[in-house]
Design a protein around this motif. Structure first.
Motif: not given
Length: 343
Positions: A289-299, A332-343
Motif C-alpha cells: 500500500v506504500r504508493e497509496a499514501i499521500a505525498i504532500d497532503g494536497l488533494m 490552503e493548509f496543505a500547500r503551506r505545510a508542503k512549503e514548510k517541510f519541502k514535502a
C-alpha cells in the motif's frame, strides 16, 4: 544620511505593523483537539499514527486526544454529535454530508488511494465465479456506512446487485475482522490492510477487487480516488485557521517522514498490537500500500470528481448537480505545510 534614516524608520514602522499579524498567524485558537478515527491500526490511517508517535502534533503546539472507534461512520457520528472536533476519515463523507445539507471540509490528505480490497471466503465460497454469487451473503466491512461499505456497494453495483441484496456486518479493521472471516461468520470481506494481505497470503480469501495500488484504484474508480484525510465542520475551519494549519503541518511532516522510512523504521514506530502478531506479513502489507499514501497532503484536482461519480452511481441521495465540490475541501493548509517541510 537622511535617506538611510528614512529607510530605517520605514522598515521599523512596517515591522511594527506586521508584528500583530505574525503573532495572530502563530496563535492556535484551540490547542486541545478531540480527534476521532475509525480503525486507527489500519494502514489507511498510518500518517496519523506516525505523526502522533513521533510527536509532530506536540511540536506544532497541539494536544491531540485520539479516540479510535469501530469504523469511519462512527467517527463521523462523533463529529456531528459534538464529541470530536476533527475526524481522520474518508473523503467521501464530505460529499455524503453535503447531500444532507451539512458542510464539512477536508483540509489535508493522508491517502491518495482507498487501500481497500474485497475478497470472498475460500472456506464458504469456494465455488465463487461472479459477483451475482454474493446475493444473500454476509459481507464484512469495518462498520456500516464506512468507506469499506462504500467500496463494497460500488463493487456490487457493477455486478448488478444492490446493497439490499446482501447483509453487511461490521467487523472492525483488526483481529476481529480476521476472526469473522476465518470462522465463517461472513462470506466475503471488504477491508483495509494489514487485514486483507494477511487473509490473502494465508489463502483465506480470493481477492475480487483491489484499490491498494494506484493502478487498481484507476481500474475500479476510473480516476484518482482520495481516501483518508482530516476533515471537520466548515465553520471550524473558518474560525480556527491556525489550529487547522498546525494539524495539517503535523500530518504533512508525517508524510514527509514516510517518504524515506524503511521497514525497520515502521516497525519501531507503530504500536506492537498493530502488527497483529506477524511482523513479516505486516511489512508485506506496507509494501503493497506504500504508493497509496499521500505525498504532500494536497488533494488532486480530479479526486473529488471521481469520488462524486462513484457515490452517485449507487447512492440515490447524492445528486451530482446539487453538490458543490469546492466546498468539500481546501488545499490552503496543505500547500503551506508542503512549503514548510519541502514535502
Amino acid at each position: 544620511m537622511s535617506r538611510r534614516c528614512f529607510s530605517t524608520a520605514a522598515a521599523l514602522a512596517a515591522a511594527s505593523l506586521a508584528a500583530p499579524s505574525l503573532r495572530a498567524q502563530g496563535r492556535i485558537e484551540k490547542p486541545r483537539i478531540a480527534l476521532a478515527v475509525g480503525g486507527k491500526a489500519a494502514f489507511y490511517y498510518l500518517p496519523l499514527t506516525i505523526s502522533e508517535q513521533l510527536g509532530y502534533f506536540k511540536a506544532e503546539g497541539l494536544d491531540v486526544e485520539i479516540s479510535d472507534l469501530a469504523g469511519g461512520s462512527r467517527a463521523l457520528q462523533a463529529l456531528v454529535g459534538g464529541s470530536a472536533d476533527v475526524v481522520s476519515g474518508a473523503f467521501e463523507h464530505t460529499i455524503n454530508m453535503q447531500a444532507k445539507n451539512q458542510f464539512i471540509e477536508a483540509f489535508v490528505l493522508e491517502g491518495r488511494a482507498p487501500q481497500i480490497a474485497m475478497g470472498v471466503s475460500t472456506k464458504t465460497m469456494g465455488s465463487y465465479r461472479t459477483l451475482k454469487d454474493l446475493k444473500g451473503k454476509k459481507i464484512g466491512v469495518s462498520a456500516p456506512g464506512s468507506s469499506t461499505n462504500m467500496v463494497a456497494n460500488l463493487v456490487l453495483s457493477r455486478g448488478g446487485l444492490k446493497a439490499s441484496d446482501v447483509s453487511f456486518v461490521g467487523v472492525g479493521t483488526g483481529a476481529g475482522a480476521l476472526s469473522a472471516l476465518r470462522s465463517g461468520q461472513i462470506d466475503a470481506i471488504c477491508n483495509t490492510d494489514p487485514v486483507m494481505t494477511m487473509l490473502e497470503q494465508k489463502g483465506d480469501v480470493k481477492i475480487i477487487s483491489d484499490t491498494r495500488t494506484l493502478k487498481g484504484t484507476q481500474e475500479v474508480f476510473g480516476g484518482p480516488m482520495p481516501a483518508a484525510c482530516l476533515y471537520t465542520h466548515a465553520d471550524f475551519v473558518k474560525n480556527n485557521p491556525n489550529t487547522c494549519q498546525a494539524l495539517a503541518n503535523a500530518i504533512v511532516h508525517g508524510l514527509k517522514w514516510l517518504q524515506t522510512a524503511g521497514p525497520s523504521d515502521i516497525i519501531k514506530t507503530v504500536p506492537e498490537n498493530y502488527l497483529l502478531g506477524d511482523r513479516g506479513l505486516y511489512l508485506a502489507s506496507f509494501n503493497k500500500v506504500r504508493e497509496a499514501i499521500a505525498i504532500d497532503g494536497l488533494m488532486p484536482e480530479e479526486g473529488p470528481r471521481t469520488a462524486l461519480k462513484a457515490l452517485a452511481s449507487f447512492e440515490p441521495s447524492v445528486k451530482p448537480d446539487k453538490i458543490d465540490l469546492s466546498r468539500t475541501y481546501t488545499n490552503e493548509f496543505a500547500r503551506r505545510a508542503k512549503e514548510k517541510f519541502k514535502a
